[in-house]
Design an enzyme around this catalytic site. Structure first.
Site, PDB file in Angstrom:
ATOM      1  N   ASN A 134       0.824  -1.213   0.000  1.00  0.00           N
ATOM      2  CA  ASN A 134       0.000   0.000   0.000  1.00  0.00           C
ATOM      3  C   ASN A 134       0.862   1.269   0.000  1.00  0.00           C
ATOM      4  O   ASN A 134       0.350   2.354   0.209  1.00  0.00           O
ATOM      5  CB  ASN A 134      -0.946   0.004   1.203  1.00  0.00           C
ATOM      6  CG  ASN A 134      -0.194   0.069   2.529  1.00  0.00           C
ATOM      7  OD1 ASN A 134       1.024   0.060   2.563  1.00  0.00           O
ATOM      8  ND2 ASN A 134      -0.938   0.137   3.616  1.00  0.00           N
ATOM      9  N   GLU A 141       1.593   4.373   7.421  1.00  0.00           N
ATOM     10  CA  GLU A 141       0.535   3.917   6.528  1.00  0.00           C
ATOM     11  C   GLU A 141       0.003   5.099   5.706  1.00  0.00           C
ATOM     12  O   GLU A 141       0.269   6.260   6.042  1.00  0.00           O
ATOM     13  CB  GLU A 141      -0.595   3.300   7.353  1.00  0.00           C
ATOM     14  CG  GLU A 141      -0.171   2.116   8.229  1.00  0.00           C
ATOM     15  CD  GLU A 141       0.082   0.820   7.454  1.00  0.00           C
ATOM     16  OE1 GLU A 141       0.269   0.878   6.222  1.00  0.00           O
ATOM     17  OE2 GLU A 141       0.100  -0.255   8.087  1.00  0.00           O
TER      18      GLU A 141
END
Ligand code: PGA
Length: 244
Positions: A134, A141
């Site tokens: 990702n 993140e």
């Protein structure tokens, strides 16, 4: 932007090229401060460093290392912690390997102490990095600020799924992690990004050639003045033939 691209035939050669670059950094500065990732990608690099160190080809005894991240809310004895990963994969005498505690009661205090230790060490000379599917860097993140610092973070479901088998299932996989921030990583004097396998080809190309966005944290590396990318052929497949 510009970066130096080294394309390796496979993961084994990737490990050897990464070890060459670390050896160069250590020749220039034997007491270098290193940021070290976990994951499948760096395993061949750590195996090569372990081999060279055992044979006397590289000396890390004066180098200080900081693990880039750690799971939160799990016993330090658990085999899936990053602490356990380093015990398994990096059998190299270092001056120090600093890790955040996976059982920290007070994550903010743990991160503040880790960040202070890093500052006292003079910051990172070289950050070895992997890239998540990702686009995460360490546990930064998607959505992480480019100005982020060492902190606790909610982990993305993709990250938890990728590691669920190590924790005995998704339900048992930690929901939180501790990570150096993107700003901490960007302060490294050299950044060495590793990518291996066809699954990383698209995200690597987006990170290096797509828009600079906090939705893809690794895209911040486009701003790094001394970035070297070591990718195997499969991971480099969607990159321009020549790095700009
Ligand atoms: P991997 O993980 O090396 O296991 O693909 C990289 C990452 O998630 O940063």
């Amino acid at each position: 932007m510009s970066y130096r691209l080294i394309v390796a035939a496979d993961s084994g050669e990737l490990g050897s090229r990464a070890a060459d670059l670390l050896a160069e950094a250590l020749a220039a500065r034997p007491d270098a401060v290193l940021g070290l990732p976990t994951g499948r990608t760096p395993v061949s690099s750590y195996a090569e460093l372990t081999r060279r160190s055992t044979q006397g080809g590289i000396d890390l005894t004066r180098a200080v290392a900081f693990a880039l991240d750690e799971w939160l809310g799990v016993s330090p004895d658990h085999p899936a912690t990053n602490a356990a990963f380093f015990r398994r994969h990096l059998s190299v005498p270092l001056a120090a390997l600093h890790l955040m505690r996976s059982d920290a009661d007070d994550p903010a205090a743990e991160c503040a102490a880790f960040q202070s230790l890093l500052r006292e060490s003079g910051g990172l000379d070289l950050a070895l990095l992997g890239i998540g599917l990702n686009g995460h860097l360490a546990f930064n993140e998607p959505g992480s600020g480019f100005d982020s610092r060492c902190r606790g973070i909610d982990l993305a479901e993709t990250t938890r799924r990728a590691h669920a088998s190590e924790f005995g299932g998704l339900a048992a996989t930690p929901r939180r992690g501790l990570t150096l921030g993107l700003a901490d990583i960007m302060e490294a004097r050299q950044a060495l990004l590793l990518a291996s396998g066809p699954g990383k080809a698209a995200v690597l190309a987006r990170a290096l050639c797509g828009p600079l966005t906090e939705d893809l944290p690794a895209s911040i590396l486009q701003r790094h003045p001394a970035l070297v990318v070591v990718a195997d052929r499969a991971a480099a497949a969607e990159l321009p033939r020549r790095a700009a």
